[in-house]
Design an enzyme around this catalytic site. Sequence first.
Site, PDB file in Angstrom:
ATOM      1  N   SER A 257       0.815  -1.220   0.000  1.00 27.99           N
ATOM      2  CA  SER A 257       0.000   0.000   0.000  1.00 27.99           C
ATOM      3  C   SER A 257       0.845   1.265   0.000  1.00 27.99           C
ATOM      4  CB  SER A 257      -0.955   0.007   1.196  1.00 27.99           C
ATOM      5  OG  SER A 257      -0.233  -0.033   2.413  1.00 27.99           O
TER       6      SER A 257
ATOM      7  N   TYR B 143      10.775  -4.754  18.268  1.00 30.46           N
ATOM      8  CA  TYR B 143      10.878  -4.779  16.807  1.00 30.46           C
ATOM      9  C   TYR B 143      12.141  -5.527  16.379  1.00 30.46           C
ATOM     10  CZ  TYR B 143      11.609  -3.061  12.042  1.00 30.46           C
ATOM     11  OH  TYR B 143      11.835  -2.974  10.695  1.00 30.46           O
TER      12      TYR B 143
ATOM     13  N   LYS C 292      12.637  -8.961  14.036  1.00 29.80           N
ATOM     14  CA  LYS C 292      13.483  -9.022  12.854  1.00 29.80           C
ATOM     15  C   LYS C 292      14.635 -10.007  13.028  1.00 29.80           C
ATOM     16  CE  LYS C 292      11.342  -6.201  10.056  1.00 29.80           C
ATOM     17  NZ  LYS C 292      10.718  -6.691   8.812  1.00 29.80           N
TER      18      LYS C 292
ATOM     19  N   SER D 220      13.924  -7.725   5.900  1.00 27.30           N
ATOM     20  CA  SER D 220      14.321  -7.627   7.302  1.00 27.30           C
ATOM     21  C   SER D 220      14.720  -6.184   7.586  1.00 27.30           C
ATOM     22  CB  SER D 220      15.462  -8.616   7.570  1.00 27.30           C
ATOM     23  OG  SER D 220      15.879  -8.570   8.914  1.00 27.30           O
TER      24      SER D 220
END
Length: 289
Positions: free
Chosen positions: A11, A150, A154, A136
Site C-alpha cells: 500500500s 521490533y 526481525k 528484514s
Amino acid sequence: MSKVVLITGTSTGLGQSLAAKMAELGYVVYATMRDLAKAAPLLEVADRGHSLRVLPLDVQNTATIQNAVDTIIREHGRIDILVNNAGAGFVKTTEMAIEAEMQWVMDVNFHGVVRCTKAVLAHMRKMRSGRIINISSVGGLVGQPFNELYCAAKFAVEGYTEAMASYIQPSFNIQFTAVEPGGIYSEFANSVLSQLQADGGLAEGDYRGVFEQYLGGIQQRTPEQTARLYQTAEQVAQVVLEVVESDDPPVRVRTSSWANEFCAYKTDADPSGKAQQKMVIDTMLHANH
C-alpha cells in the site's frame, strides 16, 4: 514466460515501489495489502497495460493469505517469487509495552512471514524452483535502543531465513534471502517517529534521560547524516530486484553503505551469509554430500 510474483504490504513505501517496478519490467505481479482503499497508485500502473493485480491480504489472517495464493495458482498455476515485505515498526520499552502489543509486533513482523512462506512453499517445492525474499532490517542484526521488540521480531526473521536456506534451498532449489535496509523515507518511518514523539510515557521516570538522548540524536541529524542513513523506497527496491534477478542470490544483503558500516561487526567475516550457509549444510547434512 514471465515470472509470477506475490508481494505483501504494497500500500505504501517499498512494497508499492517494488510492485510497480517489477510490473513495468514485465513480471506478473500480485500486489497485496490489507486496505484496498490504498490501491490507487498501483491500479494506475495496471491501467498503463502492465500485468499487475491488487489482492486483499492481511499477514495476520491465514484465510486471506490462502485466498490470495489460491487465486494466483488458479490463474497462473505457479508462484515463482514471494516477497515478504509487510511489517510494522514499534518503539517502546519492554516495561511500557502491554501484552497485546508484544504479541502484535511479533505477529506482524515474524509470524506473517512464516504464514505467507508456508502458503507458497508446497507449490514451489512441487516445481523444484522458487525464490523467497524476506524484508528484514539492520535491526535484525543489531539491537537498538527503544526498538527491542521490533529488533527481536526481525532477529527472528533472520534466523528463519538462515534456517530455511540451510535445507530447503539445497533440497528443493527454493532460494531464501533476507534484505536488510537501514532507514527508508516512507510512511513507515514517519509513523514510527510520530509514535516516538506522541508517546509521552517513554519520557517519564528512569527512562527519561536516555529517551531524550535517543530522540535528540534523531532530531539533531544534519541533512548530510540523514541522507547517508536514509534511502528512498525506489533505491531499496532496486536492491531487492538485483536479488530477484541474481543467479546465485545472497542469504543476506544490506541495501546501503551506511547499513553495511552499521552492521560491520556482525557481517564483515561473511557479508552475504553464503559461507555460513555452506558450513551449516556441510556440518548438518553431511550424510547427503
